[in-house]
Design a protein around this motif. Sequence first.
Motif, PDB file in Angstrom:
ATOM      1  N   SER A 277       0.824  -1.208   0.000  1.00  0.00           N
ATOM      2  CA  SER A 277       0.000   0.000   0.000  1.00  0.00           C
ATOM      3  C   SER A 277       0.861   1.262   0.000  1.00  0.00           C
ATOM      4  CB  SER A 277      -0.948   0.006   1.203  1.00  0.00           C
ATOM      5  OG  SER A 277      -0.224  -0.044   2.419  1.00  0.00           O
ATOM      6  N   ASP A 278       2.055   1.185   0.622  1.00  0.00           N
ATOM      7  CA  ASP A 278       2.983   2.320   0.597  1.00  0.00           C
ATOM      8  C   ASP A 278       3.421   2.620  -0.839  1.00  0.00           C
ATOM      9  OD1 ASP A 278       4.823   4.304   1.446  1.00  0.00           O
ATOM     10  OD2 ASP A 278       6.428   2.829   1.496  1.00  0.00           O
ATOM     11  N   ALA A 279       3.632   1.551  -1.625  1.00  0.00           N
ATOM     12  CA  ALA A 279       4.036   1.737  -3.026  1.00  0.00           C
ATOM     13  C   ALA A 279       2.958   2.485  -3.809  1.00  0.00           C
ATOM     14  CB  ALA A 279       4.304   0.376  -3.673  1.00  0.00           C
ATOM     15  N   LEU A 280       1.675   2.208  -3.501  1.00  0.00           N
ATOM     16  CA  LEU A 280       0.580   2.885  -4.195  1.00  0.00           C
ATOM     17  C   LEU A 280       0.376   4.294  -3.658  1.00  0.00           C
ATOM     18  CD1 LEU A 280      -1.874   3.078  -6.048  1.00  0.00           C
ATOM     19  CD2 LEU A 280      -3.200   1.834  -4.325  1.00  0.00           C
ATOM     20  N   PHE A 281       0.347   4.447  -2.328  1.00  0.00           N
ATOM     21  CA  PHE A 281       0.025   5.761  -1.771  1.00  0.00           C
ATOM     22  C   PHE A 281       1.111   6.790  -2.060  1.00  0.00           C
ATOM     23  CE2 PHE A 281      -0.453   9.067   1.373  1.00  0.00           C
ATOM     24  CZ  PHE A 281      -1.826   9.277   1.364  1.00  0.00           C
ATOM     25  N   SER A 282       2.361   6.337  -2.166  1.00  0.00           N
ATOM     26  CA  SER A 282       3.435   7.281  -2.483  1.00  0.00           C
ATOM     27  C   SER A 282       3.207   7.934  -3.840  1.00  0.00           C
ATOM     28  CB  SER A 282       4.790   6.576  -2.457  1.00  0.00           C
ATOM     29  OG  SER A 282       4.850   5.556  -3.439  1.00  0.00           O
ATOM     30  N   LEU A 283       2.504   7.228  -4.726  1.00  0.00           N
ATOM     31  CA  LEU A 283       2.135   7.802  -6.021  1.00  0.00           C
ATOM     32  C   LEU A 283       0.923   8.722  -5.884  1.00  0.00           C
ATOM     33  CD1 LEU A 283       2.557   4.482  -7.978  1.00  0.00           C
ATOM     34  CD2 LEU A 283       3.882   6.540  -8.422  1.00  0.00           C
ATOM     35  N   MET A 284      -0.054   8.300  -5.072  1.00  0.00           N
ATOM     36  CA  MET A 284      -1.228   9.144  -4.835  1.00  0.00           C
ATOM     37  C   MET A 284      -0.837  10.468  -4.195  1.00  0.00           C
ATOM     38  SD  MET A 284      -4.128   6.514  -3.416  1.00  0.00           S
ATOM     39  CE  MET A 284      -4.961   5.340  -4.509  1.00  0.00           C
ATOM     40  N   ALA A 285       0.248  10.446  -3.401  1.00  0.00           N
ATOM     41  CA  ALA A 285       0.675  11.649  -2.702  1.00  0.00           C
ATOM     42  C   ALA A 285       1.049  12.773  -3.669  1.00  0.00           C
ATOM     43  CB  ALA A 285       1.860  11.333  -1.786  1.00  0.00           C
ATOM     44  N   ILE A 286       1.437  12.412  -4.897  1.00  0.00           N
ATOM     45  CA  ILE A 286       1.750  13.452  -5.897  1.00  0.00           C
ATOM     46  C   ILE A 286       0.511  14.288  -6.161  1.00  0.00           C
ATOM     47  CG2 ILE A 286       2.667  13.917  -8.192  1.00  0.00           C
ATOM     48  CD1 ILE A 286       3.805  11.099  -8.221  1.00  0.00           C
ATOM     49  N   PHE A 287      -0.637  13.623  -6.321  1.00  0.00           N
ATOM     50  CA  PHE A 287      -1.889  14.315  -6.594  1.00  0.00           C
ATOM     51  C   PHE A 287      -2.447  14.990  -5.340  1.00  0.00           C
ATOM     52  CE2 PHE A 287      -6.567  14.222  -6.655  1.00  0.00           C
ATOM     53  CZ  PHE A 287      -6.808  15.039  -7.755  1.00  0.00           C
TER      54      PHE A 287
END
Length: 414
Positions: A277-287
């Motif tokens: 989930s960290d791998a996914l949320f780190s990308l969501m954090a850009i938005f």
Amino acid sequence: MIDLILACFIGIFCGAVTGLIPGIHVNTVGAFIFASSNFLLNFYSPESICVFLISMSISHALLEFIPSMFLGVPEEGTVLSVLPGHQMLLQGRGKEAIRLVALGGFGSVMVVIILLPVFMMVLPPLYGLLKPYIWIMLIIVVIVMIIRLSRDKMAMAWSSLIFILSGIMGWTLLNSSLPTSVSFLCMFTGLFGVSTMLYSLSQNSFLPKQDHYHRLTINTDVIRGIFAGGIAGSILGFLPGLGPAQGSMIAQELSGGSDTENQREGFLVAMSGVNVSDALFSLMAIFLIGNPRSGIAVYVNHLLNGVNFPHLLVFIFASITAVSVALILCLKLGDAAGKNLEKVDYNKLTWYVIIFMSFLVALFSFIEQANVLMVVLVYITSISLGLLPHYLDLNKSHLMGVLIVPAIVVYAGL
């Protein structure tokens, strides 16, 4: 659309390869792709390259549990100093452990996606309020972690020293002339990879015979572990410098689980959930907050010059596809590893992996034209520091000071 689907599946395959080979970090491959982006953009769209990177990071995050569980297994007397996956392997429950890991990774990604509307409403204003105090929050997390993971005052003192030493090394290297990619490869290979396997060799490690009939039971502890892993992974994506070890501690608090015998399954699920989930949320954090929280996220942000909502939707669908396929690969490849590793000389295999990981350090140092003497010095220092927690019977998560201390210094404006 077809090019995005193709990029997604190629990324899943590459993530499986990088996840199964110890010593290769997904950010290393991402750095190579990003460095080649000017050439690749002549043939592929930025979105295709980003989908490839995202799918690779999700697949890698789930499948890297296989080598980490089956390599560096300790003897029974030292089992309390290692991860729950190793503990289950010593009981012959490797097949069950693989299924718990796969379930935790898949479930946590679904949790993060479900909670996305909440994150969109809460995190942007919250980040604006908390940003000046993030360094204080990191210090509090570190203090709590040291206290919770120490059995007595002596262990607390040694844990603090190891945290500070690893932090000094991280800060020094990040401000040195050594390329960042080589620095991270040397540090993490030495601190968490080679040191663990060298210690396992000194302890006459072996892989016990595995029970090929798994007894996976999805109970309330496992379900709590899935949600705890997803939420803790999101917190990691929000706070810089923290790694899966700290995320596992946060997940433990949220789930009420631990690495004790009767709660080990939920804890292992949460650990896997944190990583994926960290791998996914780190990308969501850009938005969400305009700040990438991983190497892959940094590359994606540069390629797209910022992430908008349509990009976010593409990321989500790519992540769902990647984690679904990776789940199947994790089950099949994990079972195959459990069967085949019983037939090989475990110590000899461990030596081969150590040599291979060291070769990778040398190879990337040559490619980046890094200072050879400095690389050797950093590698030996990292291995030595990584061995200390084993011989002092401490938790290796304190070595994450290598990232947390630099983050504290930066956010404190020192």
